[in-house]
Design a protein around this motif. Structure first.
Motif, mmCIF file in Angstrom:
data_model
loop_
_atom_site.group_PDB
_atom_site.id
_atom_site.type_symbol
_atom_site.label_atom_id
_atom_site.label_comp_id
_atom_site.label_asym_id
_atom_site.label_seq_id
_atom_site.Cartn_x
_atom_site.Cartn_y
_atom_site.Cartn_z
ATOM 1 N N SER A 9 0.820 -1.219 0.000
ATOM 2 C CA SER A 9 0.000 0.000 0.000
ATOM 3 C C SER A 9 0.846 1.258 0.000
ATOM 4 N N GLY A 10 2.149 1.122 0.272
ATOM 5 C CA GLY A 10 3.046 2.260 0.120
ATOM 6 C C GLY A 10 3.307 2.625 -1.320
ATOM 7 N N PHE A 11 2.881 1.774 -2.249
ATOM 8 C CA PHE A 11 3.094 2.007 -3.680
ATOM 9 C C PHE A 11 1.781 2.195 -4.437
ATOM 10 N N GLY A 12 0.687 1.678 -3.907
ATOM 11 C CA GLY A 12 -0.617 1.815 -4.541
ATOM 12 C C GLY A 12 -1.682 1.218 -3.646
ATOM 13 N N GLY A 13 -2.933 1.429 -4.001
ATOM 14 C CA GLY A 13 -4.010 0.808 -3.256
ATOM 15 C C GLY A 13 -3.997 -0.695 -3.461
ATOM 16 N N VAL A 14 -4.362 -1.448 -2.429
ATOM 17 C CA VAL A 14 -4.300 -2.908 -2.492
ATOM 18 C C VAL A 14 -5.692 -3.498 -2.302
ATOM 19 N N VAL A 15 -6.100 -4.337 -3.243
ATOM 20 C CA VAL A 15 -7.320 -5.131 -3.100
ATOM 21 C C VAL A 15 -6.897 -6.572 -2.869
ATOM 22 N N SER A 16 -7.123 -7.075 -1.666
ATOM 23 C CA SER A 16 -6.859 -8.474 -1.348
ATOM 24 C C SER A 16 -8.194 -9.198 -1.259
ATOM 25 N N PHE A 17 -8.184 -10.497 -1.472
ATOM 26 C CA PHE A 17 -9.441 -11.245 -1.495
ATOM 27 C C PHE A 17 -9.162 -12.701 -1.169
#
Length: 263
Positions: free
Chosen positions: A57-65
């Motif tokens: 998340s320091g580089f971009g938004g994160v979608v985990s699933f």
């Protein structure tokens, strides 16, 4: 350091399976979304996955699933086959919430699915579509990926096959790891990751593998990398074991930097 906050979401696949997901907002580039695909019996709620999401998340938004059959997601695991529909739903959701560039970072089974998913979209593009489908990623990172199916040459993989194939193994996976595995065999057998890798280009591919991986030896990484066309990179990590549990923050930061740099 506390882990970054995340916000729950429920996704729906093309074949009607509910997928439990979470969005960790970006602390880096606002346009970059990173989809995090866990390994077999993993979960977005396990601490290694949450730590990886925090670093990325320091580089971009994160979608985990959670893949089907895992955790709070619906359905049953097909161990790398229909999971491409789960990943497709996650990539589409990432674009829907506003990220204009989407990278997929997968581990072990999730890495195999990431390669197959990108190859699936690559084949769509080759068939003459006028525009890419929304589920097509802009970059793929495959960490600790198997190159081929039915691999049993290591003790951990023989244990995995026992869990998949035997009633007692499936019961143990359901009770111990909250993983529900579909009975029976693949029909038809899905394309192997090394076969799908040939169709990923022009999407950039990064293959990451440890020389201490006790599930899949280095020939798996070389087979995927050798089958893929440019642009591609191969990182062989000294002393690195397998998948999420062995990934250091330093390695995840390097992956984040590679993704953020773009093509």
């Amino acid at each position: 350091m506390p882990l970054a906050p995340s916000f729950a979401a429920m996704l729906m696949t093309e074949d009607g399976v509910r997928i439990d997901a979470a969005h960790t907002p970006s602390r880096g580039a606002a346009e970059l979304g990173i989809v995090l695909a866990h390994g077999f019996t993993g979960s977005l709620r396990e601490r290694p996955t949450r730590r990886i999401a925090h670093v990325l998340s320091g580089f971009g938004g994160v979608v985990s699933f959670d893949f089907r059959g895992h955790g709070r997601s619906g359905g049953e695991s097909t161990v790398g086959d229909l999971e491409i529909l789960d990943l497709d739903a996650a990539v589409r959701h990432t674009r829907m919430i506003g990220y204009t560039r989407v990278a997929v970072v997968g581990f072990s089974m999730g890495a195999a699915v990431a390669v197959r998913h990108a190859g699936w979209h690559g084949q769509d593009g080759a068939s003459g579509e006028s525009a890419p489908r929304p589920g097509r990623p802009d970059a793929v990172v495959a960490v600790s990926a198997p190159a081929r199916w039915y691999y049993r040459e290591t003790r951990p993989m023989r244990q995995v096959h026992w869990a998949i194939e035997q009633p007692l193994g499936r019961w143990a996976a359901r009770v111990g790891k909250r993983t529900r595995i579909r009975k029976g065999v693949w029909d038809p057998v899905p394309s192997a990751p090394h076969e799908a890798a040939a169709h990923i280009s022009p999407t950039p591919l990064l293959v990451v593998h440890g020389d201490a991986d006790d599930f899949f030896p280095l020939d798996h990484a070389h087979q995927i990398y050798g089958a893929a066309r440019e642009p591609k990179e191969l990182w062989i990590e000294p002393g690195y074991g397998h998948a999420e549990s062995a990934a250091t923050p330093a390695l995840i930061r390097r992956i984040g930097e590679w993704v953020a740099a773009g093509p």
